[in-house]
Design an enzyme around this catalytic site. Structure first.
Site, PDB file in Angstrom:
ATOM      1  N   LYS A 281       0.873  -1.282   0.026  1.00 33.73           N
ATOM      2  CA  LYS A 281      -0.075  -0.034   0.097  1.00 33.73           C
ATOM      3  C   LYS A 281       0.857   1.274  -0.175  1.00 33.73           C
ATOM      4  CE  LYS A 281      -4.232  -2.177   1.930  1.00 33.73           C
ATOM      5  NZ  LYS A 281      -3.950  -3.591   1.739  1.00 33.73           N
TER       6      LYS A 281
HETATM    7  C1  LIG Z   1      -4.461  -4.741   1.179  1.00 30.77           C
HETATM    8  C2  LIG Z   1      -3.469  -5.677   1.141  1.00 30.77           C
HETATM    9  C3  LIG Z   1      -4.087  -7.016   0.251  1.00 30.77           C
HETATM   10  C4  LIG Z   1      -5.388  -6.742  -0.799  1.00 30.77           C
HETATM   11  O1  LIG Z   1      -5.032  -5.858  -1.726  1.00 30.77           O
HETATM   12  P1  LIG Z   1      -6.419  -5.160  -2.719  1.00 30.77           P
HETATM   13  O2  LIG Z   1      -5.885  -4.281  -3.248  1.00 30.77           O
HETATM   14  O3  LIG Z   1      -7.483  -4.622  -1.574  1.00 30.77           O
HETATM   15  O4  LIG Z   1      -7.067  -6.344  -3.165  1.00 30.77           O
HETATM   16  C5  LIG Z   1      -3.202  -7.866   0.019  1.00 30.77           C
HETATM   17  N1  LIG Z   1      -2.184  -8.305   0.865  1.00 30.77           N
HETATM   18  C6  LIG Z   1      -1.740  -7.277   1.696  1.00 30.77           C
HETATM   19  C7  LIG Z   1      -0.519  -7.350   2.536  1.00 30.77           C
HETATM   20  C8  LIG Z   1      -2.525  -5.989   1.962  1.00 30.77           C
HETATM   21  O5  LIG Z   1      -2.152  -5.141   3.067  1.00 30.77           O
END
Ligand SMILES: *Cc1c(COP(=O)(O)O)cnc(C)c1O
Length: 473
Positions: free
Chosen positions: A112
């Site tokens: 993120k």
């Molecule tokens: C947020 C997250 C996901 C999921 O990603 P999306 O874009 O919501 O599908 C997967 N793995 C980790 C470690 C995350 O923080």
């Protein structure tokens, strides 16, 4: 570039407005009016360039008209200069024609950061231009809150309020949020569950007078700017592995569908993507849809991959919009019905189009632990539970004509040390710059699950938008 809502014929708006708005007024999500295209020559020209250079080239069409080229290049360069690996998103070979892309070299160790570190800077710039201030409010079950706080800390025009359920996030996750010392950061532990936190935030946003007065804004994965920033690493992987000459497939651990949808966008922009593999844990609404053509909500169960413990994948609406040939009226009807009944069949034609490119695979906690152990034994890599699920999806679904397989590693294993140690016997260490995380002082307010108390807390600390402050920017 102009943007339209998935749900209606509303006005076309520019990038800066899309950035600040998040959700469209008609309840839809913003998408670009037209996907920009990179020619095979443009893609070839990405080979051998730095991550920031690739990211700038891929993203520039999306901000064109809102941010001048040179200023945007500087923002992007600043964003990724703070990451702790020179390649930013390094690829590691783990088998013949099989790679891991490590997306955990940002400040909070999850993918993120790749989007939010840029989004924080974009907010700052647009707010400064408009002479405005904003209060970011969000609820987190872990990764998003930390990444959002890191993205907003110390920015003069922003306050950030992050709610988490008291005692229900991991120690690493909580400390990543509560040890940030900047005065514009407010952590609130709510005596309740994650659902309670989300309900409080929603209720606060639904009080429009309060929302407008205190300039509340959300940071969630439906913001187009986050998608846009994620498209960049698909191109970086493609260019490194021989695109446009060679086809690539990606395996993506999926919750809100933001990450894997960015892969779809890369494909629409010209990257030769064969297929996209969606990995889910026991909260498998997406993999059930891909298998059966019926989308049906179920109760969320806690797993060892908590960032994918979700009930509805908001960004899926963006893919449905394309599958419906961008017809917003039937999509809006279908989404309204789905919200009411928790069940939808978007039609065989849509399902057929989607499953030509997407395939889903689900793995429970036991299976996830087995993958972590097997990968550690066979190549020494330590995966976090989310990344293990993505890789397992790729391994199960990839066929020889799908080209090179890239599995996205979305979190550093040290973010989930208990699950990782239980699976493979190794307790992963935090990177050196976070080694003193457990010694840092925590700062966090605790509030009951009570909307009035929360509003009073926010009102005392958020910017106020009244007539006088509007006249004197
Ligand atoms: C947020 C997250 C996901 C999921 O990603 P999306 O874009 O919501 O599908 C997967 N793995 C980790 C470690 C995350 O923080």
């Amino acid at each position: 570039m102009k943007y339209v809502s998935t749900r209606g014929p509303g006005p076309r708006i520019g990038f800066a407005d899309v950035l600040l708005a998040g959700l469209a007024r008609d309840g839809g999500l913003y998408v670009p009016e037209k996907f920009p295209r990179l020619s095979p020559g443009d893609i070839r020209d990405l080979q051998g360039r730095s991550y920031a250079d690739i990211a700038r080239r891929v993203m520039h069409p999306f901000v064109a008209g809102a941010i001048p080229k040179a200023a945007f290049a500087q923002l992007v360069a600043d964003t990724y200069a703070g990451f702790d690996h020179a390649a930013v998103a390094p690829l590691k070979q783990i088998g013949a024609d099989r790679w891991l892309m490590e997306l955990f070299h940002g400040p909070t160790l999850a993918f993120k950061d790749y989007a939010l570190q840029l989004v924080g800077r974009l907010f700052d710039r647009v707010l400064a231009e408009r002479g405005e201030r904003m209060a970011i409010v969000g609820a987190t079950s872990g990764d998003t809150g930390a990444a959002a706080i890191e993205a907003c800390r110390g920015r003069a025009r922003m306050r950030i309020f992050i709610l988490h359920p008291r005692g229900r996030v991991s120690d690493v996750q909580r400390r990543q949020m509560t040890t940030v010392a900047d005065a514009n950061v407010h952590n609130i532990a709510i005596e309740g569950t994650f659902d309670d936190c989300q309900a409080l935030v929603k209720a606060m946003f639904n009080d429009h007078a309060f929302r407008d007065r205190h300039r509340l804004a959300a940071v969630n994965s439906i913001n187009w700017a986050r998608i846009m920033a994620q498209v960049a690493y698909y191109f970086a992987a493609g260019a490194a592995l021989g695109a446009p000459e060679r086809k690539i497939s990606f395996a993506v651990p999926t919750g809100n569908f933001g990450n894997v949808y960015a892969g779809y966008v890369a494909g629409r922009m010209g990257l030769p993507i064969a297929r996209l593999f969606v990995g889910s844990n026991r909260n498998d609404i997406l993999t059930r849809y891909l298998a059966t053509g019926v989308m049906a909500t179920a109760k969320v169960v806690p797993t060892t991959s908590p960032s994918m413990d979700i009930q509805v994948s908001s960004n899926f609406e963006r893919l449905l919009f394309e599958a419906w040939n961008r017809k917003s009226a039937p999509l809006a009807d279908a989404m309204t019905a789905f919200a009411r009944t928790g069940r939808a069949d978007f039609g065989r034609e849509r399902w057929g189009r989607i499953t030509r490119q997407f395939a889903g695979f689900r793995l429970d906690d036991k299976g996830t632990a087995r993958v972590i152990r097997d990968v550690h034994r066979s190549c020494g890599e330590i995966l976090d539970p989310h990344s293990a699920i993505g890789l397992a999806a790729g391994a199960a679904l990839h066929r020889p004509d799908d080209g090179a397989l890239v599995a996205l590693a979305t979190a550093h294993p040290a973010k989930f040390p208990d699950a990782v140690e239980a699976a493979c016997g190794v307790r992963p260490a935090l990177p050196a710059r976070l080694a003193d995380l457990y010694d840092r002082r925590e700062r966090c307010a605790t509030l009951p699950n009570d909307l009035a108390r929360l509003k009073a807390f926010v009102a005392a600390r958020a910017p106020i938008n009244d007539e006088t402050s509007r006249k004197r920017p």
